[in-house]
Each structure stands twice: as structure tokens, then as C-alpha cells.
Design a protein around this motif. Structure first.
Motif, PDB file in Angstrom:
ATOM      1  N   ALA A  40       0.689  -1.304   0.064  1.00  0.00           N
ATOM      2  CA  ALA A  40      -0.082  -0.094  -0.042  1.00  0.00           C
ATOM      3  C   ALA A  40       0.797   1.241  -0.022  1.00  0.00           C
ATOM      4  CB  ALA A  40      -1.029  -0.139   1.009  1.00  0.00           C
ATOM      5  N   GLU A  41       2.038   1.272   0.647  1.00  0.00           N
ATOM      6  CA  GLU A  41       3.077   2.252   0.634  1.00  0.00           C
ATOM      7  C   GLU A  41       3.649   2.393  -0.658  1.00  0.00           C
ATOM      8  OE1 GLU A  41       4.344   2.281   5.433  1.00  0.00           O
ATOM      9  OE2 GLU A  41       5.210   0.842   3.816  1.00  0.00           O
ATOM     10  N   VAL A  42       3.791   1.486  -1.310  1.00  0.00           N
ATOM     11  CA  VAL A  42       4.505   1.945  -2.848  1.00  0.00           C
ATOM     12  C   VAL A  42       3.332   2.190  -3.650  1.00  0.00           C
ATOM     13  CG1 VAL A  42       5.369   0.512  -4.815  1.00  0.00           C
ATOM     14  CG2 VAL A  42       6.045  -0.373  -2.448  1.00  0.00           C
ATOM     15  N   ALA A  43       2.036   1.798  -3.513  1.00  0.00           N
ATOM     16  CA  ALA A  43       1.107   2.180  -4.309  1.00  0.00           C
ATOM     17  C   ALA A  43       0.677   3.703  -3.936  1.00  0.00           C
ATOM     18  CB  ALA A  43      -0.148   1.585  -3.771  1.00  0.00           C
ATOM     19  N   LEU A  44       0.789   4.432  -2.617  1.00  0.00           N
ATOM     20  CA  LEU A  44       0.970   5.618  -2.405  1.00  0.00           C
ATOM     21  C   LEU A  44       1.964   6.229  -2.933  1.00  0.00           C
ATOM     22  CD1 LEU A  44      -0.495   7.917  -0.616  1.00  0.00           C
ATOM     23  CD2 LEU A  44       1.115   7.209   0.966  1.00  0.00           C
ATOM     24  N   LEU A  45       3.193   5.894  -3.012  1.00  0.00           N
ATOM     25  CA  LEU A  45       4.185   6.544  -3.431  1.00  0.00           C
ATOM     26  C   LEU A  45       4.177   6.869  -5.083  1.00  0.00           C
ATOM     27  CD1 LEU A  45       7.070   5.151  -1.237  1.00  0.00           C
ATOM     28  CD2 LEU A  45       6.042   7.812  -1.241  1.00  0.00           C
ATOM     29  N   ALA A  46       3.413   5.805  -5.869  1.00  0.00           N
ATOM     30  CA  ALA A  46       3.379   5.601  -7.137  1.00  0.00           C
ATOM     31  C   ALA A  46       2.165   6.240  -7.672  1.00  0.00           C
ATOM     32  CB  ALA A  46       3.653   4.228  -7.711  1.00  0.00           C
ATOM     33  N   GLY A  47       1.373   6.605  -6.868  1.00  0.00           N
ATOM     34  CA  GLY A  47      -0.099   7.421  -7.447  1.00  0.00           C
ATOM     35  C   GLY A  47      -1.144   6.413  -7.840  1.00  0.00           C
TER      36      GLY A  47
END
Length: 290
Positions: A40-47
Motif C-alpha cells: 500500500a505504501e508503494v502504491a501511495l508513492l506511485a500514485g
């Protein structure tokens, strides 16, 4: 080599290397169940949405856009080699093909003539699976332990992991072994349906625990310039600078040449190696095809 497994493991291992602090995310305390970032954190950072990123990390890169790949590369802080590898994996996921053997790569006479003209520099041409397909006299003298076998073409990965002499030949064996595996992993992303490459990886994985462990790390590398140490059986230690250059007219082939700093023991050692090569009668010209 399963492309979906490669995608999943590559993304998961890159995610595990980055802490929230390194990614600029706040630390709310508590115990984290995973090393590095959560999906979920990678998704947040990648938009992108967590569900979409989860789909990607499960190995499904079908239809993914370049902009999303760029965003994921930034979120995971990929270096140039890792970014190229991610795009290679995406291209493979969007191309339907079956494993196949490549036709024999032919060395043009002009390339061999160029190598032979490089009398003061060890040089060779290799393909992506690290077969030496052409070499000059000084190059063959430098790699004499690898050429001291009837198998042709000489394969540098087999020599490194299956020939015990490589441990002495490469004083920095661990680093050299990592580079070898990383280059093969890079090539596997670039050309996943190359059966010759798949067969080589399978052979090394079966016969070498060292190779199998490194292969599982999913590390990749661009190997264009640098310094290598050798311990040659005839002339001792050599510290050589190398340049690796793709041959534009021969896709998939790379020319590597070595040199030594003038005035150094390695420079003198290279001159001694040239004399040894000229008198040892061990040069056999262009390696025979397999």
C-alpha cells in the motif's frame, strides 16, 4: 524462467530494500510485519491504487503503461539497471512467445580483424549468456584458465561457478560472481524466451548452490566500465581497467577490452603476458562454435 514469477519476485525484493524513512514516509511506530515498504505504501508513492499495485506485484504487467512503470521505478528508487529491467519484464509480459533457441551468432571478419589489431589490450566479444565468441591473442592469454578446457564456446558463467580454478583466478570472487549472475538476470529480462539462456541458468542452478542463491536475489546490473583484479597463473596479479561496448551492427554482442595504468606493476604484467602469449603457442584464434 516464468515471467510472472520474475515480476513478482523482482518487485517484492526491491520493495523489501526500502525503509519507510528512506521513502520519506512517516513512522507511526509499532511492529512492521514486512521488511521495507508495504504494498500500500508503494502504491501511495506511485500514485496508483493498492489493488492495482497488488495486481502488478502478483506478476501481471499486461497493459501497464510506461508512465505507471516510471512511477513505480521512482517509488522503489530503482537504479538505471533496475529500471531497464522493469521495462524489459513489462515488454515480455505483453509479448506472446515461446522459448526458442537462437541461431548461432556469427562473428563478422571485420570484428575479428579489429580484435587482432588490438595487440596491447586483451579483448573479446561475448553474447548475453557470457559465451566468448571471439577473442584476440592477449585476451585468450588473460583468460587462459577458462580456455584450458575442450568446451567451446568458453562460457564465463560456467567457468566462474563450476571450475574451482576461478576462485584463485578472481581474487574478488564474491563480487565477480555477483556481477556474473546480475548480468545473466539482466539478459533474462531482456530476452526471456531464449532457451539457450534458460538451459544455462537451469544447469548452473542445479550444479551450484552459490549460483542458485545469487539468482534468487533478482539483482541486475549494467556492466560498462570499471576495474577488475585477476591472479594469472603465469604473471601473477593484474589490476585492469575495462570498457564494455555493444556492437551496434551485431545486436546482443558486446566487445570488452582491458588496459593497465602505465607505470604500474599491472602494466608491466600485461607486457609480460603478451610475451608469454607470443611464445606459449596457446592461441587458437576465434573460438569454435558449440
Amino acid at each position: 524462467m516464468d515471467s510472472r514469477d520474475d515480476v513478482r519476485e523482482f518487485l517484492a525484493t526491491r520493495r523489501a530494500k526500502i525503509s519507510p524513512a528512506e521513502a520519506g514516509l512517516p513512522n507511526y511506530g509499532g511492529t512492521r510485519r514486512v521488511p521495507g515498504l508495504r504494498r500500500a505504501e508503494v502504491a501511495l508513492l506511485a500514485g496508483v491504487s493498492p489493488d492495482y499495485y497488488t495486481r502488478l506485484e502478483r506478476g501481471n504487467l499486461t497493459g501497464v503503461s510506461d508512465s505507471v512503470l516510471e512511477a513505480i521505478a521512482r517509488a522503489l528508487q530503482l537504479d538505471d539497471a533496475e529500471r531497464e529491467h522493469l521495462f524489459d519484464l513489462a515488454r515480455a509480459a505483453n509479448t506472446s512467445s515461446r522459448p526458442r533457441r537462437r541461431p548461432s551468432q556469427q562473428i563478422r571478419p571485420g570484428v575479428q580483424q579489429l580484435l587482432d589489431a588490438m595487440t596491447d589490450a586483451p579483448a573479446f566479444v561475448r553474447n548475453g549468456r557470457l559465451d566468448i565468441l571471439a577473442v584476440n591473442q592477449l585476451g585468450q592469454a588473460l583468460y587462459a584458465p577458462a580456455f584450458d578446457t575442450p568446451a567451446r564456446p568458453v562460457n564465463l558463467a560456467r567457468f566462474r561457478f563450476l571450475d574451482p580454478r576461478s576462485v584463485t583466478f578472481y581474487p574478488d570472487w564474491d563480487d565477480s560472481a555477483n556481477v556474473t549472475v546480475n548480468l545473466l538476470r539482466t539478459e533474462a529480462g531482456r530476452d526471456p524466451y531464449n532457451k539457450d539462456l534458460t538451459d544455462l541458468v537451469g544447469e548452473l542452478s542445479t550444479r551450484s548452490d552459490d549460483f542458485r542463491t545469487r539468482w534468487a536475489a533478482h539483482n541486475v546490473r549494467l556492466h560498462q566500465t570499471g576495474t577488475k583484479r585477476f591472479h594469472h597463473p603465469a604473471v601473477g596479479e593484474l589490476v585492469l581497467h575495462f570498457e564494455s561496448m555493444p556492437l551496434p551492427a551485431d545486436p546482443g554482442l558486446t566487445l570488452t577490452a582491458y588496459s593497465a595504468e602505465p607505470g604500474t606493476p599491472s602494466y608491466d604484467g600485461l607486457r609480460l603476458l603478451a610475451s608469454w602469449a607470443a611464445t606459449s603457442d596457446q592461441y587458437i584464434g576465434q573460438p569454435a562454435e558449440k
